[in-house]
Design an enzyme around this catalytic site. Structure first.
Site, short mmCIF file in Angstrom:
data_model
loop_
_atom_site.label_atom_id
_atom_site.label_comp_id
_atom_site.label_asym_id
_atom_site.label_seq_id
_atom_site.Cartn_x
_atom_site.Cartn_y
_atom_site.Cartn_z
N ASP A 34 -2.41 18.32 0.90
CA ASP A 34 -2.63 19.08 1.98
C ASP A 34 -0.98 20.83 1.80
O ASP A 34 -0.63 20.60 0.54
CB ASP A 34 -1.86 19.07 3.65
CG ASP A 34 -2.35 18.34 4.53
OD1 ASP A 34 -4.03 18.29 3.67
OD2 ASP A 34 -2.32 17.86 5.56
N LYS A 56 -5.21 23.64 5.02
CA LYS A 56 -5.33 24.00 6.05
C LYS A 56 -3.99 25.42 5.69
O LYS A 56 -2.93 25.09 6.48
CB LYS A 56 -5.26 23.87 6.94
CG LYS A 56 -6.92 22.25 7.11
CD LYS A 56 -6.40 21.52 7.94
CE LYS A 56 -7.07 20.80 7.73
NZ LYS A 56 -7.11 19.63 9.00
N MET A 171 4.52 25.02 14.65
CA MET A 171 2.89 26.01 14.10
C MET A 171 3.03 27.11 16.21
O MET A 171 2.29 27.58 16.44
CB MET A 171 2.40 25.60 14.39
CG MET A 171 1.63 23.97 13.21
SD MET A 171 0.16 23.63 13.29
CE MET A 171 1.09 22.06 14.65
#
Length: 509
Positions: A34, A56, A171
């Site tokens: 990732d 991502k 996030m």
């Protein structure tokens, strides 16, 4: 037997990767990693492993989640061992549970290896304990970005605002105004201490403390962006008292290490321990000889020599590789005196059970010559196992003094054919503070790939290990900003650190 391992890579510091995860990485046929998984972890993978980046970043998905699931299933069904490397912990807002469900549905064996979650590690590196008897006895991990397909939010803002828990939002930077407004509307005081921690535990780590009410404005003013954690609660008030990681003098400063990959680890470790973002750009690599026969022949005649002088740890390593190949050991040096040009070379000998009879006070060829002449090397038979291309000062001066010198190449060095675009881009972006040089050859080969004008335009500092390397730098128009006091790797690291401290006003940041 094929299996998919869902590995937690931890928050970014390679030292926080678990031993279990490292072991699996070293054996896996395939590594799928990732955006938040530090690329340094890929150094643990097999050289022949298939590597897939599926990160991502800010809505930009290299592969959507369903395609990632398909990739994992396809690799497992092809009989391969798959290391699925995920930032933090696979089951803490990492969608690891969804990937595990897909593997179960496809009949693929899997295993989960938990990782250190950034919710714990990043605040700890920022000096914020997420629980403390004087402030709270519970903590909540909350997503700051819920599934957009959900009909309504599942977050109970009233419960969070009144729980007395430390709140850690993943996030949450993009939604800071939404988060802070909901918490205050639900009853949390606007003066509650709050912090943002960006790139926690990495060399890019930084933190910001404000209050719940002022954090959105402060975050925008300081340019905080993902990936960042948002921490809310009384424990944040301990940050100034307990801060430790942010006191490292090289934190956030890029340092280019031009040493060969075989030798770079010690310098990288010393600099990274003080917070540096190390960029390895080896100008040279160590290569075996095309024909080892002359080395084997010299070993057969080793008893003829009075002295063997090693000028580098690589020379020790390569010479002993030939000794091992012949089924011999340190006893082959019986009756022979040994000299080492520096402490690293002496340590390499010691690792083989040998003590250098001579180690100069200054670690350059000229000092070796002076010391050996004082020991009466004139008339002695001397063997120098070294690189094929090296300075000729040592053998020439010894021969002038009457020694019978044999120079024995035991390895080759060759320029590394590597694209400099990444390093150049980092320099132009102001991300590189120092370029380090351990000898003259890396200087020459570095500037064969990167124009001196690039360094000058970016105001990058140069650091070298001693006056000989400094002289070579001068040929390219540089007076080194940093010169090591002693001609050793630790001294070079210390000199760079001291320069960073001085530039910061004599105190760590």
């Amino acid at each position: 037997m094929s299996k998919v391992y869902l590995l937690g890579a931890g928050p970014g510091d390679p030292g926080l990767l678990t031993l279990r995860a490292k072991d699996i990485l070293s054996r896996a046929d395939v590594v799928v990693y990732d955006y938040l998984a530090n690329k340094a972890f890929l150094d643990f993978a097999r050289p022949d492993a298939e590597i897939y980046y599926v990160g991502k970043k800010g809505g930009d998905h290299t592969l959507p989640q369903d395609r990632i699931n398909e990739l994992l299933v396809a690799m497992a069904k092809s009989g391969k061992t798959v290391a699925r490397l995920k930032g933090g912990d696979p089951y803490v807002f990492g969608r690891g549970g969804e990937e595990a469900e897909e593997l179960v549905a496809a009949g693929c064996p899997f295993e989960v290896v938990p990782g250190v979650t950034s919710a714990v590690a990043a605040p700890a590196y920022a000096g914020i304990p997420i629980t403390h008897r004087s402030f709270c006895s519970s903590v909540s991990f909350i997503t700051g970005h819920e599934d957009p397909t959900k009909a309504e939010s599942s977050l109970n803002w009233k419960a969070f605002a009144t729980s007395g828990s430390t709140l850690v939002f993943f996030m949450g930077v993009k939604n800071l105004p939404h988060i802070t407004e909901n918490l205050m509307a639900a009853g949390m005081p606007g003066d509650t201490p709050a912090a943002l921690v960006r790139w926690g535990t990495t060399c890019r780590h930084k933190s910001l403390v404000a209050t719940l009410a002022t954090m959105p404005e402060e975050a925008a003013r300081h340019g905080f962006a993902p990936p960042s954690l948002f921490v809310v609660g009384g424990v944040v008030s301990l940050r100034d008292t307990l801060s430790w990681y942010e006191k490292r003098p090289l934190l956030g400063q890029g340092v280019v290490v031009t040493r060969s990959r075989e030798q770079a680890s010690d310098l990288v470790r010393l600099l990274a321990d003080q917070g540096a973002c190390c960029h390895e750009f080896p100008a040279l690599e160590i290569a075996p000889l095309a024909d080892p026969a002359p080395v084997h022949a010299a070993i057969d005649r080793l008893f003829n020599y009075d002295w063997v002088i090693f000028t580098s740890a690589n020379g020790v390593k390569c010479f002993f590789a030939a000794i091992d190949a012949k089924g011999l050991d340190a006893r082959a040096f019986a009756g022979i005196r040994l000299a080492a040009i520096g402490p690293a070379t002496a340590e390499a000998l010691a690792a083989r059970g040998l003590t250098a009879d001579f180690l100069p006070e200054r670690f350059v060829a000229e000092a070796v010559v002076e010391g050996l002449l004082a020991l009466g090397v004139a008339g002695a038979k001397v063997l120098i196992p070294r690189a094929r291309e090296a300075r000729e000062v040592l053998p020439e001066k010894l021969a002038e003094a009457g020694a019978e010198v044999t120079v024995l190449p035991v390895y080759d060095t060759r320029p590394v054919d590597r694209d400099p675009a990444e390093i150049v881009a980092a320099m132009e972006a102001g991300e590189i503070r120092y370029v380090t040089f351990i000898s003259s050859s890396p200087v020459t080969n570095f500037f064969a790939r990167i124009s001196p004008e690039v360094l000058k335009a970016a105001k990058v500092k140069t650091a070298c290990i001693g006056p000989i390397t400094a002289k070579t730098l001068g040929e390219y128009g540089f007076t080194p900003d940093v010169v090591a006091a002693a001609y050793t790797v630790p001294a070079l690291a210390e000199a760079v650190i001291a320069d960073a401290v001085a530039a910061a006003g004599g105190a760590t940041p």
